[in-house]
Design a protein around this motif. Structure first.
Motif, mmCIF file in Angstrom:
data_model
loop_
_atom_site.group_PDB
_atom_site.id
_atom_site.type_symbol
_atom_site.label_atom_id
_atom_site.label_comp_id
_atom_site.label_asym_id
_atom_site.label_seq_id
_atom_site.Cartn_x
_atom_site.Cartn_y
_atom_site.Cartn_z
ATOM 1 N N VAL A 167 28.380 -21.919 59.994
ATOM 2 C CA VAL A 167 28.145 -20.520 60.447
ATOM 3 C C VAL A 167 29.111 -19.541 59.602
ATOM 4 N N ALA A 168 30.073 -19.922 59.039
ATOM 5 C CA ALA A 168 31.403 -18.459 58.602
ATOM 6 C C ALA A 168 30.159 -18.569 57.103
ATOM 7 N N ALA A 169 29.889 -19.552 56.533
ATOM 8 C CA ALA A 169 29.608 -19.787 55.137
ATOM 9 C C ALA A 169 28.326 -18.291 55.753
ATOM 10 N N GLY A 170 27.674 -18.923 56.810
ATOM 11 C CA GLY A 170 26.411 -17.845 56.891
ATOM 12 C C GLY A 170 26.227 -16.478 56.659
ATOM 13 N N ARG A 171 27.141 -16.155 57.337
ATOM 14 C CA ARG A 171 27.690 -14.897 57.945
ATOM 15 C C ARG A 171 28.116 -14.352 56.083
ATOM 16 N N TYR A 172 28.902 -14.858 56.492
ATOM 17 C CA TYR A 172 29.868 -13.940 54.463
ATOM 18 C C TYR A 172 28.104 -14.130 54.381
ATOM 19 N N PHE A 173 27.394 -14.395 53.459
ATOM 20 C CA PHE A 173 26.364 -14.299 52.455
ATOM 21 C C PHE A 173 25.215 -13.911 53.100
ATOM 22 N N ARG A 174 25.031 -13.965 54.591
ATOM 23 C CA ARG A 174 24.114 -12.884 55.032
ATOM 24 C C ARG A 174 24.543 -11.064 55.726
ATOM 25 N N GLU A 175 26.328 -10.812 55.387
ATOM 26 C CA GLU A 175 26.833 -9.199 55.330
ATOM 27 C C GLU A 175 27.374 -8.848 54.751
ATOM 28 N N ALA A 176 28.380 -10.023 53.883
ATOM 29 C CA ALA A 176 28.962 -9.465 53.327
ATOM 30 C C ALA A 176 29.114 -9.710 51.562
ATOM 31 N N ALA A 177 28.264 -10.590 51.472
ATOM 32 C CA ALA A 177 28.070 -10.469 50.176
ATOM 33 C C ALA A 177 26.497 -9.553 49.754
ATOM 34 N N PRO A 178 26.211 -8.962 50.412
ATOM 35 C CA PRO A 178 25.089 -7.749 50.436
ATOM 36 C C PRO A 178 25.403 -6.830 49.861
ATOM 37 N N LEU A 179 26.761 -6.220 50.770
ATOM 38 C CA LEU A 179 27.755 -4.989 50.471
ATOM 39 C C LEU A 179 28.210 -4.716 48.859
ATOM 40 N N HIS A 180 28.251 -6.558 48.293
ATOM 41 C CA HIS A 180 28.886 -6.724 46.522
ATOM 42 C C HIS A 180 27.985 -6.351 45.835
ATOM 43 N N LYS A 181 26.644 -6.704 46.243
ATOM 44 C CA LYS A 181 25.707 -6.583 45.190
ATOM 45 C C LYS A 181 25.512 -5.322 45.054
ATOM 46 N N GLU A 182 25.067 -4.678 46.555
ATOM 47 C CA GLU A 182 25.429 -2.924 46.392
ATOM 48 C C GLU A 182 26.890 -1.776 45.852
ATOM 49 N N ASP A 183 27.757 -2.680 46.121
ATOM 50 C CA ASP A 183 28.806 -2.076 45.035
ATOM 51 C C ASP A 183 28.551 -2.350 43.926
ATOM 52 N N GLU A 184 28.197 -3.105 43.353
ATOM 53 C CA GLU A 184 27.325 -3.172 41.447
ATOM 54 C C GLU A 184 26.762 -2.284 41.398
ATOM 55 N N GLU A 185 24.914 -2.487 41.989
ATOM 56 C CA GLU A 185 23.834 -2.294 41.761
ATOM 57 C C GLU A 185 24.088 -1.003 42.660
ATOM 58 N N ARG A 186 24.655 -0.145 43.201
ATOM 59 C CA ARG A 186 24.735 1.165 43.330
ATOM 60 C C ARG A 186 26.199 2.067 43.035
ATOM 61 N N SER A 187 27.185 1.437 42.159
ATOM 62 C CA SER A 187 28.384 2.180 42.464
ATOM 63 C C SER A 187 28.817 2.284 40.884
ATOM 64 N N LEU A 188 28.939 0.463 40.858
ATOM 65 C CA LEU A 188 30.202 0.565 39.367
ATOM 66 C C LEU A 188 28.509 0.488 38.064
ATOM 67 N N PHE A 189 27.404 -0.728 38.316
ATOM 68 C CA PHE A 189 26.386 -0.352 37.198
ATOM 69 C C PHE A 189 25.472 0.502 36.351
ATOM 70 N N PRO A 190 25.679 1.917 37.711
ATOM 71 C CA PRO A 190 24.876 3.074 37.286
ATOM 72 C C PRO A 190 25.874 3.874 37.027
ATOM 73 N N ARG A 191 27.298 4.096 36.932
ATOM 74 C CA ARG A 191 28.205 5.051 35.795
ATOM 75 C C ARG A 191 28.387 4.436 34.842
ATOM 76 N N MET A 192 28.542 2.908 34.732
ATOM 77 C CA MET A 192 28.217 1.992 33.297
ATOM 78 C C MET A 192 26.727 2.241 32.659
#
Length: 188
Positions: free
Chosen positions: A55-80
């Motif tokens: 349950v904890a792992a599933g919650r992490y990959f459904r809730e927190a991991a998508p934010l990490h992906k957005e951090d990279e794809e919407r914030s860091l990578f465009p600036r790079m």
């Protein structure tokens, strides 16, 4: 704030590149839980502790991991991508490969979620589905190992060495806002 001896304190939104790397440790941890529980239970009845881990792992990959992906794809990578630095320009193909990895990882997690939900709902998982779950988890582990190594050892240091502090601060502010926090707020 309690002090834990021998443990590196987590980064803050003031150090967004460090925070992204810290998130990789959580990805490794929660993926490890999925792999361990699957290997231990092999589709059979789950203990309370195993169920809680899934349950904890599933919650992490459904809730927190998508934010990490957005951090990279919407914030860091465009600036790079906007950088004129020749080292960053040389790494643009790598950034695109990392974005492609995100798509493959997302698909894998959907399949893992489906199989684990079925397992938890039915109380067991047929052997053919256990084999599929093991295979998908192994694929995810291989992709994450390569992906995380590239980001931690190449991309994040490159960003830290080529993007100015103001740009990095904006990345941190966007990451905090994505979580409904202020840049000075603590995060895990």
């Amino acid at each position: 704030m309690p002090i834990t001896i021998g443990k590196k304190p987590g980064s803050s939104f003031a150090d967004p590149l460090g925070l992204l790397s810290d998130c990789h440790r959580r990805i490794e941890h929660f993926l490890g839980l999925l792999i361990t529980v699957t290997a231990q239970a092999r589709g059979g009845a789950l203990t309370g502790e195993q169920r809680d881990a899934l349950v904890a792992a599933g919650r992490y990959f459904r809730e927190a991991a998508p934010l990490h992906k957005e951090d990279e794809e919407r914030s860091l990578f465009p600036r790079m991508r906007a950088s004129r630095d020749r080292r960053v320009r040389a790494a643009l193909a790598t950034l695109e490969e990392l974005v492609e990895d995100h798509v493959v990882l997302d698909r894998g997690h959907v399949e893992v979620d489906t199989l684990i939900d079925r397992w938890m709902d039915d109380g067991s998982l047929p052997s053919n589905e256990v084999r599929r779950l093991v295979a998908v988890l192994q694929e995810l582990r291989a992709i994450y190992e390569r992906h995380i190594a590239i980001e931690d050892h190449d991309v994040f240091p490159l960003a830290g060495g080529t993007l100015d502090q103001g740009t990095i601060a904006v990345v941190g502010r966007e990451m905090a806002a994505r979580r409904g926090l202020k840049p000075g707020d603590a995060w895990m």
